[in-house]
Motif scaffolding. Sequence first.
Motif, PDB file in Angstrom:
ATOM      1  N   PHE A   1       1.920  -1.961  -8.536  1.00 48.14           N
ATOM      2  CA  PHE A   1       1.518  -3.055  -8.296  1.00 48.14           C
ATOM      3  C   PHE A   1       2.534  -4.376  -9.049  1.00 48.14           C
ATOM      4  O   PHE A   1       3.273  -4.853  -8.264  1.00 48.14           O
ATOM      5  CB  PHE A   1      -0.047  -3.705  -8.396  1.00 48.14           C
ATOM      6  CG  PHE A   1      -0.187  -4.896  -8.297  1.00 48.14           C
ATOM      7  CD1 PHE A   1      -0.558  -5.387  -6.872  1.00 48.14           C
ATOM      8  CD2 PHE A   1      -0.211  -6.018  -9.387  1.00 48.14           C
ATOM      9  CE1 PHE A   1      -0.859  -6.702  -6.591  1.00 48.14           C
ATOM     10  CE2 PHE A   1      -0.486  -7.126  -9.237  1.00 48.14           C
ATOM     11  CZ  PHE A   1      -0.708  -7.570  -7.888  1.00 48.14           C
TER      12      PHE A   1
ATOM     13  N   TYR B   1     -10.497  -0.177  -1.131  1.00 48.13           N
ATOM     14  CA  TYR B   1     -10.713   0.058  -2.523  1.00 48.13           C
ATOM     15  C   TYR B   1     -12.029   0.463  -2.616  1.00 48.13           C
ATOM     16  O   TYR B   1     -12.278   1.360  -3.398  1.00 48.13           O
ATOM     17  CB  TYR B   1     -10.285  -1.154  -3.147  1.00 48.13           C
ATOM     18  CG  TYR B   1      -9.790  -1.156  -4.598  1.00 48.13           C
ATOM     19  CD1 TYR B   1     -10.177  -0.142  -5.283  1.00 48.13           C
ATOM     20  CD2 TYR B   1      -9.239  -2.277  -4.951  1.00 48.13           C
ATOM     21  CE1 TYR B   1      -9.754  -0.031  -6.631  1.00 48.13           C
ATOM     22  CE2 TYR B   1      -8.623  -2.451  -6.423  1.00 48.13           C
ATOM     23  CZ  TYR B   1      -9.170  -1.231  -7.214  1.00 48.13           C
ATOM     24  OH  TYR B   1      -8.805  -1.134  -8.542  1.00 48.13           O
TER      25      TYR B   1
ATOM     26  N   SER C   1      -1.573   2.723 -10.565  1.00 48.46           N
ATOM     27  CA  SER C   1      -1.748   1.532  -9.372  1.00 48.46           C
ATOM     28  C   SER C   1      -1.011   0.261  -9.812  1.00 48.46           C
ATOM     29  O   SER C   1      -0.421  -0.445  -9.482  1.00 48.46           O
ATOM     30  CB  SER C   1      -2.785   1.401  -8.871  1.00 48.46           C
ATOM     31  OG  SER C   1      -3.144   2.687  -8.037  1.00 48.46           O
TER      32      SER C   1
ATOM     33  N   ARG D   1       1.010  -1.271  -0.008  1.00 50.69           N
ATOM     34  CA  ARG D   1      -0.097   0.021   0.132  1.00 50.69           C
ATOM     35  C   ARG D   1       1.001   1.286  -0.205  1.00 50.69           C
ATOM     36  O   ARG D   1       0.519   2.282  -0.731  1.00 50.69           O
ATOM     37  CB  ARG D   1      -0.907  -0.169   1.260  1.00 50.69           C
ATOM     38  CG  ARG D   1      -1.929  -0.856   1.014  1.00 50.69           C
ATOM     39  CD  ARG D   1      -3.169  -0.693   1.997  1.00 50.69           C
ATOM     40  NE  ARG D   1      -3.922  -2.021   2.195  1.00 50.69           N
ATOM     41  CZ  ARG D   1      -4.231  -2.603   3.287  1.00 50.69           C
ATOM     42  NH1 ARG D   1      -4.155  -1.874   4.475  1.00 50.69           N
ATOM     43  NH2 ARG D   1      -4.821  -3.613   3.211  1.00 50.69           N
TER      44      ARG D   1
ATOM     45  N   LEU E   1       2.234   1.473  -3.415  1.00 52.08           N
ATOM     46  CA  LEU E   1       1.149   2.328  -4.599  1.00 52.08           C
ATOM     47  C   LEU E   1       0.874   3.558  -4.076  1.00 52.08           C
ATOM     48  O   LEU E   1       0.832   4.307  -5.227  1.00 52.08           O
ATOM     49  CB  LEU E   1      -0.097   1.258  -4.340  1.00 52.08           C
ATOM     50  CG  LEU E   1       0.030  -0.104  -4.718  1.00 52.08           C
ATOM     51  CD1 LEU E   1      -1.162  -0.810  -4.366  1.00 52.08           C
ATOM     52  CD2 LEU E   1       0.590  -0.133  -6.337  1.00 52.08           C
ATOM     53  N   LYS E   2       0.838   4.054  -2.823  1.00 57.72           N
ATOM     54  CA  LYS E   2       0.513   5.498  -2.653  1.00 57.72           C
ATOM     55  C   LYS E   2       1.651   6.449  -3.235  1.00 57.72           C
ATOM     56  O   LYS E   2       1.170   7.431  -3.730  1.00 57.72           O
ATOM     57  CB  LYS E   2       0.442   5.214  -1.066  1.00 57.72           C
ATOM     58  CG  LYS E   2      -0.310   6.807  -0.842  1.00 57.72           C
ATOM     59  CD  LYS E   2      -0.431   6.755   0.780  1.00 57.72           C
ATOM     60  CE  LYS E   2      -1.228   8.030   1.007  1.00 57.72           C
ATOM     61  NZ  LYS E   2      -1.869   8.108   2.389  1.00 57.72           N
TER      62      LYS E   2
ATOM     63  N   PHE F   1      -5.302   6.997 -11.450  1.00 55.29           N
ATOM     64  CA  PHE F   1      -4.845   6.314 -10.207  1.00 55.29           C
ATOM     65  C   PHE F   1      -4.849   4.775 -10.494  1.00 55.29           C
ATOM     66  O   PHE F   1      -4.101   4.166 -10.160  1.00 55.29           O
ATOM     67  CB  PHE F   1      -5.979   6.983  -9.081  1.00 55.29           C
ATOM     68  CG  PHE F   1      -5.546   5.987  -7.609  1.00 55.29           C
ATOM     69  CD1 PHE F   1      -4.868   6.748  -6.936  1.00 55.29           C
ATOM     70  CD2 PHE F   1      -6.105   4.818  -7.622  1.00 55.29           C
ATOM     71  CE1 PHE F   1      -4.386   5.924  -5.606  1.00 55.29           C
ATOM     72  CE2 PHE F   1      -5.877   4.164  -6.284  1.00 55.29           C
ATOM     73  CZ  PHE F   1      -5.154   4.644  -5.377  1.00 55.29           C
ATOM     74  N   GLU F   2      -6.213   4.342 -10.979  1.00 58.91           N
ATOM     75  CA  GLU F   2      -6.038   2.951 -11.356  1.00 58.91           C
ATOM     76  C   GLU F   2      -4.833   2.254 -12.347  1.00 58.91           C
ATOM     77  O   GLU F   2      -4.172   1.442 -11.855  1.00 58.91           O
ATOM     78  CB  GLU F   2      -7.288   2.341 -11.900  1.00 58.91           C
ATOM     79  CG  GLU F   2      -8.465   2.587 -11.109  1.00 58.91           C
ATOM     80  CD  GLU F   2      -8.730   1.783  -9.804  1.00 58.91           C
ATOM     81  OE1 GLU F   2      -8.026   0.560  -9.913  1.00 58.91           O
ATOM     82  OE2 GLU F   2      -9.037   2.306  -8.714  1.00 58.91           O
TER      83      GLU F   2
ATOM     84  N   TYR G   1       3.383   6.042  -6.067  1.00 55.55           N
ATOM     85  CA  TYR G   1       2.996   6.230  -7.429  1.00 55.55           C
ATOM     86  C   TYR G   1       1.872   7.073  -7.469  1.00 55.55           C
ATOM     87  O   TYR G   1       1.947   7.856  -8.509  1.00 55.55           O
ATOM     88  CB  TYR G   1       3.049   5.192  -7.831  1.00 55.55           C
ATOM     89  CG  TYR G   1       4.283   4.325  -8.458  1.00 55.55           C
ATOM     90  CD1 TYR G   1       5.000   4.544  -9.629  1.00 55.55           C
ATOM     91  CD2 TYR G   1       5.197   3.741  -7.412  1.00 55.55           C
ATOM     92  CE1 TYR G   1       6.267   4.213  -9.888  1.00 55.55           C
ATOM     93  CE2 TYR G   1       6.628   2.928  -7.591  1.00 55.55           C
ATOM     94  CZ  TYR G   1       7.076   3.314  -8.848  1.00 55.55           C
ATOM     95  OH  TYR G   1       8.345   2.961  -9.128  1.00 55.55           O
ATOM     96  N   ALA G   2       0.998   6.604  -6.749  1.00 58.15           N
ATOM     97  CA  ALA G   2      -0.505   7.159  -7.273  1.00 58.15           C
ATOM     98  C   ALA G   2      -0.860   8.631  -6.583  1.00 58.15           C
ATOM     99  O   ALA G   2      -2.016   9.060  -7.173  1.00 58.15           O
ATOM    100  CB  ALA G   2      -1.439   6.053  -6.958  1.00 58.15           C
TER     101      ALA G   2
END
Length: 134
Positions: free
Chosen positions: A27, A63, A23, A3, A6-7, A19-20, A9-10
């Motif tokens: 991921f 999510y 992510s 998490r 991911l955060k 964002f998707e 990057y997004a």
Amino acid sequence: SLRSFLKKYAIKFSDRRDFEIVSYIAFLKFFSRHRYVYSIIREAEFIDKKIAMEYYDSIQIPYESGLKNAIEKKQIRNIDVALLAKILMGIGHLLGHSLIILGNVSEEEFFHYIKPLSKLIFNGLNIKSWEELK
């Protein structure tokens, strides 16, 4: 750790669709660097389903919250967030399994797979009406 990764990057993207996509890339990068962690998660599905479900629930619940927020902002269409979360998680799951576990794809090649996916996420499958499917 995932998490947090991911955060990083997004966080700079305000549109949930961006964002998707970012992510998914994060991921894949995370698990390409921690390949055995992903394998352990996958193996848990066969050894102890309760632990595997707790893991997936720990991802799905936050999510859903993010997806609800995006719906409220009209960034994505109004759809059942539990279903959408499962669909998007399923896409990530298959990407991870096929590109990391089975495919051993390099980080540079991730974009080859993510680019067409981004078009799908942004534009859908271009069906004008669900009535056409009946």
